[in-house]
Scaffold this motif. Structure first.
Motif, PDB file in Angstrom:
ATOM      1  N   GLU A   1      -6.112  -6.300  -7.661  1.00  0.00           N
ATOM      2  CA  GLU A   1      -5.130  -6.557  -6.604  1.00  0.00           C
ATOM      3  C   GLU A   1      -4.448  -5.267  -6.155  1.00  0.00           C
ATOM      4  O   GLU A   1      -4.191  -5.069  -4.956  1.00  0.00           O
ATOM      5  N   LEU A   2      -4.143  -4.390  -7.115  1.00  0.00           N
ATOM      6  CA  LEU A   2      -3.483  -3.135  -6.752  1.00  0.00           C
ATOM      7  C   LEU A   2      -4.408  -2.256  -5.926  1.00  0.00           C
ATOM      8  O   LEU A   2      -3.959  -1.579  -4.981  1.00  0.00           O
ATOM      9  N   ARG A   3      -5.672  -2.249  -6.267  1.00  0.00           N
ATOM     10  CA  ARG A   3      -6.621  -1.476  -5.468  1.00  0.00           C
ATOM     11  C   ARG A   3      -6.681  -2.015  -4.036  1.00  0.00           C
ATOM     12  O   ARG A   3      -6.703  -1.246  -3.058  1.00  0.00           O
ATOM     13  N   GLN A   4      -6.691  -3.333  -3.902  1.00  0.00           N
ATOM     14  CA  GLN A   4      -6.697  -3.932  -2.566  1.00  0.00           C
ATOM     15  C   GLN A   4      -5.389  -3.656  -1.827  1.00  0.00           C
ATOM     16  O   GLN A   4      -5.391  -3.400  -0.614  1.00  0.00           O
ATOM     17  N   GLN A   5      -4.266  -3.700  -2.564  1.00  0.00           N
ATOM     18  CA  GLN A   5      -2.973  -3.449  -1.927  1.00  0.00           C
ATOM     19  C   GLN A   5      -2.860  -2.001  -1.472  1.00  0.00           C
ATOM     20  O   GLN A   5      -2.287  -1.718  -0.410  1.00  0.00           O
ATOM     21  N   ASN A   6      -3.375  -1.081  -2.263  1.00  0.00           N
ATOM     22  CA  ASN A   6      -3.357   0.325  -1.838  1.00  0.00           C
ATOM     23  C   ASN A   6      -4.190   0.529  -0.574  1.00  0.00           C
ATOM     24  O   ASN A   6      -3.855   1.357   0.289  1.00  0.00           O
ATOM     25  N   ALA A   7      -5.276  -0.219  -0.464  1.00  0.00           N
ATOM     26  CA  ALA A   7      -6.061  -0.158   0.767  1.00  0.00           C
ATOM     27  C   ALA A   7      -5.253  -0.697   1.942  1.00  0.00           C
ATOM     28  O   ALA A   7      -5.330  -0.157   3.073  1.00  0.00           O
TER      29      ALA A   7
ATOM     30  N   VAL B   1      -2.002  -0.522   2.193  1.00  0.00           N
ATOM     31  CA  VAL B   1      -1.019   0.517   2.507  1.00  0.00           C
ATOM     32  C   VAL B   1      -1.647   1.595   3.387  1.00  0.00           C
ATOM     33  O   VAL B   1      -1.067   2.039   4.381  1.00  0.00           O
ATOM     34  N   ALA B   2      -2.853   2.014   3.021  1.00  0.00           N
ATOM     35  CA  ALA B   2      -3.537   3.032   3.821  1.00  0.00           C
ATOM     36  C   ALA B   2      -3.796   2.529   5.240  1.00  0.00           C
ATOM     37  O   ALA B   2      -3.626   3.268   6.223  1.00  0.00           O
ATOM     38  N   ALA B   3      -4.204   1.262   5.356  1.00  0.00           N
ATOM     39  CA  ALA B   3      -4.438   0.702   6.686  1.00  0.00           C
ATOM     40  C   ALA B   3      -3.132   0.608   7.470  1.00  0.00           C
ATOM     41  O   ALA B   3      -3.107   0.855   8.698  1.00  0.00           O
ATOM     42  N   SER B   4      -2.035   0.280   6.796  1.00  0.00           N
ATOM     43  CA  SER B   4      -0.738   0.195   7.472  1.00  0.00           C
ATOM     44  C   SER B   4      -0.283   1.557   7.972  1.00  0.00           C
ATOM     45  O   SER B   4       0.342   1.664   9.043  1.00  0.00           O
ATOM     46  N   GLN B   5      -0.568   2.596   7.200  1.00  0.00           N
ATOM     47  CA  GLN B   5      -0.220   3.946   7.646  1.00  0.00           C
ATOM     48  C   GLN B   5      -0.996   4.326   8.915  1.00  0.00           C
ATOM     49  O   GLN B   5      -0.453   4.934   9.841  1.00  0.00           O
ATOM     50  N   GLY B   6      -2.274   3.943   8.961  1.00  0.00           N
ATOM     51  CA  GLY B   6      -3.059   4.205  10.164  1.00  0.00           C
ATOM     52  C   GLY B   6      -2.557   3.404  11.344  1.00  0.00           C
ATOM     53  O   GLY B   6      -2.501   3.923  12.483  1.00  0.00           O
ATOM     54  N   TYR B   7      -2.169   2.164  11.078  1.00  0.00           N
ATOM     55  CA  TYR B   7      -1.619   1.312  12.132  1.00  0.00           C
ATOM     56  C   TYR B   7      -0.330   1.899  12.693  1.00  0.00           C
ATOM     57  O   TYR B   7      -0.116   1.938  13.919  1.00  0.00           O
TER      58      TYR B   7
ATOM     59  N   THR C   1       7.051  -3.292  14.270  1.00  0.00           N
ATOM     60  CA  THR C   1       6.167  -4.149  13.486  1.00  0.00           C
ATOM     61  C   THR C   1       5.316  -3.335  12.526  1.00  0.00           C
ATOM     62  O   THR C   1       5.138  -3.694  11.355  1.00  0.00           O
ATOM     63  N   ALA C   2       4.791  -2.201  13.006  1.00  0.00           N
ATOM     64  CA  ALA C   2       3.967  -1.338  12.155  1.00  0.00           C
ATOM     65  C   ALA C   2       4.783  -0.738  11.023  1.00  0.00           C
ATOM     66  O   ALA C   2       4.321  -0.651   9.875  1.00  0.00           O
TER      67      ALA C   2
END
Length: 483
Positions: free
Chosen positions: A404-410, A412-418, A438-439
């Protein structure tokens, strides 16, 4: 003394000193022990990230298990638990009390000797002359002794039962200490995660402050509306309120740690700092080791043996008791003649007592002892099952949290790009501020969720160590601590 008399005397002494025991032959209750834990098998370890179990000799946990997290503040706190926590102090006092009961039971092996010296003055009328009287003084120094030979093992089984209870109390002490140490570690990690969240919220608030300034400038230039400015200000104040709200949880955790360390909450303080601990490899071993390492399992097993010895105590009541008694002393009307040969008096005797009818009392007491034994066996097996469950629970929790943490870190990375894309489109006038807000909110939420998962991972690591018995060992200080 001729040879037959010597033989008879020797056999009599052997019977008196050795006696019999009516306690059933004790054997540790059997429990079903799996060959290996179901969770986190070697094939499952491949899919984990950030946590995995160690090889049996890697990071071997013994004694000060918290040192595997390499946090000096936590180490300093844990070192205070044994000496200042009041629950540990109460458990230690219970152990001392149980050990004193053993000494009380052992005293029954020896005869009871009492002395009752007396000086009695008396005045009696003279038989020949009633109007006159005579006064006399009598001195006495009697010494009485009595002893009940342990023919049927009542005393020995009582001593054995009390000794096993003391050993169980020692295991209870280890369990209380381990529980408090695990609670200190869990509370400390949660507090440190709050510190990191507070830093994250403060940093986000500073970024939102800059965004608010930019939005106000754009509003003056006609590139943004007042609605955008209000949204930016709303987001800033909400983030500040969230950062402030963390202070409640942090203060309560700080107070809880103070209580666990036996210190007043009013004078205890933990400086703000970042989280330095990281998940570590834990040698889970094999399931059978739980029966040796967990103090609660050891305590439950010792109480089974204690109940078995109590059956022998109950069964010994069916047989007669023999009491050997003797008395020796001096008696005289003159203190100077008190220790003379004529003043010496002595007596030696024995008594036998046997209950002929008790309305089924002894049978009922024996039945009760057997039922208590069966209950302790069930409690022992239930404790073992609970131990297996707790280990499996925390192993599965760590395995799933790792994924779950690995998925959550992904996320976070996607949110930073957003957020980066939303800022670019907002600054170029393609989108309104609502997309940026929102981002930003999405990124902050994902970052806080990731931190909470890290905290859950550390907490599960602590609980796994506790479930495995920590650094407690069934052989540590047991025989040397019981008289």
């Amino acid at each position: 003394m001729n040879y037959p008399m010597k033989t008879l005397f020797s056999l009599t002494c052997l019977v008196l000193l050795a006696g019999c025991s009516f306690a059933p032959q004790y054997a540790k209750p059997s429990v079903e022990t799996p060959a290996a834990f179901r969770e986190l098998t070697p094939s499952q370890v491949i899919s984990t990230d950030g946590w995995k179990f160690a090889e049996p000799k890697d990071n071997l946990i013994r004694g000060q298990w918290w040192e595997v997290f390499h946090d000096p503040v936590l180490t300093a706190f844990e070192s205070q638990v044994a000496g200042s926590n009041q629950s540990v102090a109460a458990a230690l006092a219970n152990f001392f009390a149980a050990r004193a009961v053993v000494k009380q039971a052992r005293s029954q092996y020896f005869p009871t000797i009492t002395a009752n010296p007396s000086v009695i003055n008396s005045r009696q009328p003279s038989p020949s002359t009633p109007s006159t009287s005579t006064t006399s003084t009598e001195y006495a120094l009697p010494i009485d002794a009595s002893w009940e030979p342990d023919l049927w093992g009542r005393i020995r089984n009582t001593v054995k039962a009390n000794s096993l209870e003391a050993r169980a109390a020692l295991a209870d002490l280890g369990n209380v200490r381990l529980t408090v140490q695990a609670e200190v570690a869990a509370d400390y990690f949660e507090l440190r995660v709050l510190d990191v969240q507070k830093q994250l919220l403060d940093a986000s608030a500073m970024a939102y402050q800059e965004t608010l300034k930019l939005t106000r400038i754009q509003e003056v230039a006609g590139l943004a509306s007042g609605q955008d400015t209000d949204l930016a200000e709303t987001q800033l104040e909400i983030t500040r309120a969230q950062a402030t709200d963390l202070g409640i949880q942090r203060a309560q955790l700080e107070h809880a740690i103070a209580m666990l360390l036996g210190q007043p909450a009013s004078t205890f303080f933990i400086a703000t700092n970042l989280l330095v601990a990281r998940p570590v490899g834990i040698p889970i071993g094999v399931p059978s080791q739980l029966l040796e390492r967990r103090p609660d399992v050891a305590a439950a097993e010792r109480r089974v043996a204690e109940a078995n010895a109590q059956i022998g105590v109950a069964r010994a009541a069916y047989y007669p008791t023999i009491t050997l008694s003797g008395a020796v002393g001096y008696q005289s009307t003159s203190i100077k003649d008190l220790f003379s040969a004529p003043g010496l008096a002595w007596s030696v005797g024995s008594t036998l007592a046997q209950t002929l009818f008790d309305g089924g009392l002894r049978r009922a007491v024996t039945e009760q002892a057997r039922a208590i034994y069966q209950g302790t066996v069930a409690n022992y097996r239930q404790t073992v099952l609970t131990a297996f469950q707790e280990v499996e629970d925390n192993l599965s929790t760590l395995r799933i949290l790792s994924q779950e943490l690995r998925q959550q870190n992904a996320a976070v990375a996607a949110s930073q790009g957003y957020l980066k894309l939303a800022n670019t489109r907002y600054q170029s006038g393609l989108d309104g501020y609502l997309n940026v807000m929102t981002a930003q909110t999405t990124l902050l939420t994902n970052q806080r969720t990731a931190l909470n998962l890290e905290m859950a991972q550390l907490t599960a690591s602590v609980q796994l160590i506790k479930a495995l018995g920590g650094g407690w060992d069934d052989s540590q200080g047991v025989t040397a601590s019981i008289p």
